[in-house]
Motif scaffolding. Sequence first.
Motif, PDB file in Angstrom:
ATOM      1  N   VAL A   1      -0.631 -32.114  72.842  1.00  0.00           N
ATOM      2  CA  VAL A   1       0.488 -30.497  72.203  1.00  0.00           C
ATOM      3  C   VAL A   1       1.788 -30.706  71.646  1.00  0.00           C
ATOM      4  O   VAL A   1       2.176 -30.337  70.691  1.00  0.00           O
ATOM      5  CB  VAL A   1       0.596 -29.582  73.911  1.00  0.00           C
ATOM      6  CG1 VAL A   1       1.726 -28.797  73.837  1.00  0.00           C
ATOM      7  CG2 VAL A   1      -0.281 -29.596  74.122  1.00  0.00           C
ATOM      8  N   PHE A   2       2.379 -32.015  71.855  1.00  0.00           N
ATOM      9  CA  PHE A   2       4.020 -32.829  71.300  1.00  0.00           C
ATOM     10  C   PHE A   2       3.337 -33.125  70.296  1.00  0.00           C
ATOM     11  O   PHE A   2       4.475 -32.510  69.748  1.00  0.00           O
ATOM     12  CB  PHE A   2       3.905 -33.835  71.488  1.00  0.00           C
ATOM     13  CG  PHE A   2       4.477 -33.911  73.646  1.00  0.00           C
ATOM     14  CD1 PHE A   2       5.285 -32.594  74.088  1.00  0.00           C
ATOM     15  CD2 PHE A   2       4.198 -34.738  74.776  1.00  0.00           C
ATOM     16  CE1 PHE A   2       4.876 -32.646  75.854  1.00  0.00           C
ATOM     17  CE2 PHE A   2       4.971 -35.032  75.856  1.00  0.00           C
ATOM     18  CZ  PHE A   2       5.145 -33.692  76.223  1.00  0.00           C
ATOM     19  N   ALA A   3       2.226 -33.528  70.171  1.00  0.00           N
ATOM     20  CA  ALA A   3       1.731 -33.011  68.163  1.00  0.00           C
ATOM     21  C   ALA A   3       1.809 -32.368  67.421  1.00  0.00           C
ATOM     22  O   ALA A   3       2.657 -32.393  66.524  1.00  0.00           O
ATOM     23  CB  ALA A   3       0.357 -34.554  68.398  1.00  0.00           C
ATOM     24  N   LEU A   4       1.221 -31.268  68.193  1.00  0.00           N
ATOM     25  CA  LEU A   4       1.667 -30.692  67.752  1.00  0.00           C
ATOM     26  C   LEU A   4       2.729 -29.361  67.292  1.00  0.00           C
ATOM     27  O   LEU A   4       2.987 -28.358  66.728  1.00  0.00           O
ATOM     28  CB  LEU A   4       0.683 -28.909  68.398  1.00  0.00           C
ATOM     29  CG  LEU A   4      -0.715 -29.478  68.194  1.00  0.00           C
ATOM     30  CD1 LEU A   4      -2.093 -28.403  69.754  1.00  0.00           C
ATOM     31  CD2 LEU A   4      -1.540 -29.517  67.088  1.00  0.00           C
ATOM     32  N   LEU A   5       3.621 -30.240  68.284  1.00  0.00           N
ATOM     33  CA  LEU A   5       4.861 -29.339  68.292  1.00  0.00           C
ATOM     34  C   LEU A   5       6.180 -29.985  67.405  1.00  0.00           C
ATOM     35  O   LEU A   5       6.995 -29.384  68.015  1.00  0.00           O
ATOM     36  CB  LEU A   5       5.551 -29.177  69.302  1.00  0.00           C
ATOM     37  CG  LEU A   5       4.822 -28.469  70.779  1.00  0.00           C
ATOM     38  CD1 LEU A   5       5.328 -28.294  71.784  1.00  0.00           C
ATOM     39  CD2 LEU A   5       5.037 -27.485  70.675  1.00  0.00           C
ATOM     40  N   SER A   6       5.595 -31.149  66.512  1.00  0.00           N
ATOM     41  CA  SER A   6       6.582 -31.596  65.554  1.00  0.00           C
ATOM     42  C   SER A   6       6.806 -31.260  64.284  1.00  0.00           C
ATOM     43  O   SER A   6       7.104 -31.854  63.644  1.00  0.00           O
ATOM     44  CB  SER A   6       5.412 -32.852  65.499  1.00  0.00           C
ATOM     45  OG  SER A   6       5.030 -34.358  66.538  1.00  0.00           O
TER      46      SER A   6
END
Length: 227
Positions: free
Chosen positions: A201-206
Amino acid sequence: SAREGKGGSAGMSHWYKWLLVTLMSFEILTATGITFGWSALSLALRRDRVYFELCEDPSDKGECDAVELQLGLIYSAGAISLPAGITIFGFVMDRYGSVVVRLIGCFLLVVGSVLFALCNSVTFDAYVAAVVLISAGGSAFFMSHFVIAEHFRHDHFGLVHALINSFFDASTLLFTIFEILHRAGVSIQALFAFLACLCFVFALLSSDHTWGGLLRPPPPSPQRPPP
């Protein structure tokens, strides 16, 4: 709108910038220096009888030098990988920017967490590799947040920089939470599967859609003419 207003990076409102600082703090707390909380996680591993087969006397119940050495080896590998990763990814960040380093960190964290969830000391002993990946990924993810403080260089640079470092130190708490949940009946596999999903999810929020340019260096300040 949240991205409009005076004094914000790329037209970002004051409250939205601080909302992103809150997200930054949560990310650092849950996915950067977590390896340094290994002592708590090792209790959960002992509860699952990981490496107990190394003890020559079954009555030792895992209290033998072989288990201690193996668990210590895993921690040492992770503890070395994290500062080494900070040095390497500092160089990478100078060349390719924070977003690339952030995505690399998230990728390593996801792979390392999935690998840890699949580990078994008898049939698939990949704990060292998993912890090295988690540590290296955490170092990259940690480094990628420093650019955010630059967007507060005229007002709250010291505070944001302090939050970055403080939550990195506090991230050792994650494995303590894992140990408490494991004691309550949650499996190690489920805990690390959750960590993998969280880092995904953190990667998707990049993207800039979320961060509004805070993951990229701010424009240089205008130079004042000499008196």
